[in-house]
Write a protein that holds these residues in place. Structure first.
Motif, short mmCIF file in Angstrom:
data_model
loop_
_atom_site.label_atom_id
_atom_site.label_comp_id
_atom_site.label_asym_id
_atom_site.label_seq_id
_atom_site.Cartn_x
_atom_site.Cartn_y
_atom_site.Cartn_z
N UNK A 78 12.66 26.47 54.45
CA UNK A 78 11.58 26.70 53.49
C UNK A 78 12.14 27.06 52.11
N UNK A 79 13.23 27.83 52.10
CA UNK A 79 13.86 28.18 50.82
C UNK A 79 14.39 26.93 50.12
N UNK A 80 15.08 26.06 50.85
CA UNK A 80 15.61 24.83 50.27
C UNK A 80 14.50 23.89 49.84
N UNK A 81 13.43 23.84 50.60
CA UNK A 81 12.29 23.00 50.24
C UNK A 81 11.68 23.45 48.92
N UNK A 82 11.59 24.76 48.74
CA UNK A 82 11.08 25.30 47.47
C UNK A 82 11.98 24.90 46.31
N UNK A 83 13.29 24.83 46.55
CA UNK A 83 14.23 24.49 45.49
C UNK A 83 14.11 23.02 45.07
N UNK A 102 4.74 25.88 40.87
CA UNK A 102 3.51 26.12 41.64
C UNK A 102 3.72 25.78 43.10
N UNK A 103 4.31 24.63 43.39
CA UNK A 103 4.57 24.22 44.77
C UNK A 103 5.66 25.08 45.38
N UNK A 104 6.71 25.39 44.60
CA UNK A 104 7.80 26.23 45.10
C UNK A 104 7.28 27.61 45.50
N UNK A 105 6.38 28.17 44.70
CA UNK A 105 5.80 29.47 45.01
C UNK A 105 5.03 29.44 46.33
N UNK A 106 4.33 28.33 46.58
CA UNK A 106 3.58 28.20 47.83
C UNK A 106 4.52 28.19 49.04
N UNK A 107 5.63 27.46 48.95
CA UNK A 107 6.58 27.42 50.06
C UNK A 107 7.26 28.77 50.25
N UNK A 108 7.55 29.47 49.17
CA UNK A 108 8.16 30.79 49.30
C UNK A 108 7.17 31.79 49.92
N UNK A 109 5.90 31.65 49.61
CA UNK A 109 4.89 32.51 50.24
C UNK A 109 4.81 32.24 51.74
N UNK A 110 4.90 30.97 52.13
CA UNK A 110 4.92 30.63 53.55
C UNK A 110 6.16 31.22 54.21
N UNK A 111 7.29 31.18 53.50
CA UNK A 111 8.53 31.74 54.04
C UNK A 111 8.40 33.24 54.30
N UNK A 114 -1.31 28.75 59.33
CA UNK A 114 -2.29 29.74 58.87
C UNK A 114 -2.01 30.14 57.42
N UNK A 115 -0.73 30.28 57.09
CA UNK A 115 -0.39 30.65 55.70
C UNK A 115 -0.66 29.48 54.76
N UNK A 116 -0.40 28.25 55.22
CA UNK A 116 -0.63 27.07 54.38
C UNK A 116 -2.11 26.92 54.02
N UNK A 117 -3.02 27.37 54.92
CA UNK A 117 -4.46 27.29 54.62
C UNK A 117 -4.83 28.15 53.41
N UNK A 118 -4.08 29.23 53.19
CA UNK A 118 -4.40 30.14 52.09
C UNK A 118 -3.86 29.63 50.75
N UNK A 119 -2.96 28.66 50.80
CA UNK A 119 -2.40 28.10 49.58
C UNK A 119 -3.22 26.89 49.15
N UNK A 120 -3.89 27.00 48.00
CA UNK A 120 -4.79 25.95 47.54
C UNK A 120 -4.07 24.65 47.19
#
Length: 405
Positions: free
Chosen positions: A292-297, A303-312, A323-329
């Motif tokens: 997930x960290x590498x995907x964010x990079x 905006x997208x990187x922040x969503x992946x880091x929140x999932x991480x 469940x976490x991805x549902x909260x990311x618009x």
């Protein structure tokens, strides 16, 4: 500190001498040929070596395209899968790789590999190989499936290159048409319109408002063209700076995704690239948090990187990814549901690949529709510009004819 040792020794050639020096535990700094105790050197040879050195340095300045990396990894996977040793494979690829910078990197990796380093550790020392590539190779080494992992990495890089070409093709056509439209407008306004302005000024009378605006624009572009060029340069430079500063880049990235035409294309391209990256990392055996960290990079959008880091962060605390991805618009609801299904069935990498395929399919449709719609729109745009300039010239002529009648 090491000690500098100088001396002479008979050898067949410089390569043979260097190999002997290394076998003695010495690091060659400079090797020169001597005859009768005198160093053999000619002005022509020295010049040739200097030119060759500069040519090599210029070649190293070039970048390594994703296509070159994909070809290298695919060939390495084929060689390793056929039973060849890593050292022999790298030695062959070093000589046949067309990209000079990549060839030098492969050579450095081979030297470290011969010195006892692992392939992933050796690749980590070179900037040409991304952390994602290193992580996948390391996972393949640890799992004993290096050839399979290299094949997956090659497939991933090939898909990334295909995705880049799709986005490039979507942007190239309108950019070229707009460039020629601006060029035609510039030629009309700066070379043709001024000649009519001289004629109309001799005729006298009041000019129509449209003609007056076009003549004013023509005078501005001809006499103060540097101001127009400076304004365009300043606009692009300002955009570059805003995209570089950490405090302003999040706002720029959000704006990019909200642009009327290109925003949706950019979002689908980022999603396809990110999901394909995460799927490849999970499939290679990379831990999900690192993946997930590498995907964010690689997202290349805050905006997208922040969503992946929140999932991480949520995953680190034990929360399911879906469940976490549902909260990311930023993620469509369908994406979150497919991730949840992948987690529950134990086939997360398959679901992530399907999500990436879906985004790429959507991107293909979007690009094809955009091309079909933009073609007549741009033709009308160019035709409209020419029509406005022509109308501004004909209106005074028509007015003068009516006055004479």
């Amino acid at each position: 500190m090491g000690e500098v040792v100088e001396g002479t020794r008979q050898a067949l050639d410089e390569a043979n001498l260097v190999a002997w020096l290394r076998s003695q535990g010495l690091l060659p700094i400079s090797v020169s040929k001597t005859v009768g105790g005198e160093t053999v050197s000619t002005e022509k040879g020295s010049l040739s070596k200097t030119l060759l050195a500069w040519k090599s340095r210029l070649a190293l300045v070039t970048t390594v395209a994703t296509k070159d990396k994909a070809i290298f990894v695919r060939q390495l996977a084929t060689m390793v899968g056929s039973g060849m040793t890593l050292s022999a494979s790298l030695d062959i690829l070093k000589d046949q790789t067309s990209n000079r910078r990549l060839a030098v990197s492969i050579g450095q990796v081979k030297k470290l590999l011969d010195g006892g380093w692992s392939l992933s550790a050796a690749m980590k020392t070179r900037k040409e190989f991304s952390p994602l590539m290193v992580a996948m190779v390391q996972a393949g080494e640890e799992g004993g499936l290096l050839d399979t992992t290299l094949s997956r990495l090659a497939l991933f890089l090939e898909k990334q290159e295909a995705l880049r070409r799709k986005v490039t093709s979507a942007v190239t056509y309108p950019s070229v048409v707009l460039f020629f439209a601006v060029l035609v407008l510039y030629v009309l306004v700066t070379f043709i319109v001024p000649k009519f302005e001289v004629v109309f000024s001799q005729m006298g009378g009041e000019l129509p408002a449209l003609t007056h605006v076009v003549f004013t624009l023509s005078s501005l572009m001809k006499q103060k063209w540097y101001m127009c060029a400076g304004a365009v340069f300043l606009l692009f430079f300002l955009g570059f700076l805003l995209n570089r500063f950490p405090k302003t880049r999040p706002y720029v990235d959000r704006l990019k995704l909200r642009l009327p035409i290109t925003g949706d294309i950019l979002q689908k391209a980022i999603m396809a690239r990110s999901m394909r990256t995460l799927a490849s990392l999970v499939q290679a055996g990379v831990p999900i948090l690192s993946g997930l960290t590498m995907t964010a990079e690689v997202a290349d959008n805050t905006r997208v990187a922040s969503a992946f880091l929140n999932i991480r962060e949520a995953a680190r605390k034990g929360a399911p990814l879906g469940e976490t991805a549902k909260k990311e618009k930023i993620f469509p609801l369908m994406v979150a549901h497919m991730i949840t299904v992948g987690e529950q069935t134990g086939h997360l990498e398959e679901m992530l690949n399907k999500i990436a395929d879906w985004f790429e399919m959507e991107l293909d449709e979007k690009v094809s529709k955009l091309t079909s719609v933009l073609e007549p729109v741009l033709i009308l745009f160019v035709g409209g510009i020419v029509a406005i300039v022509a109308l501004s010239i004909f209106l005074p002529i028509i007015g003068a004819i009516q006055t004479m009648l």
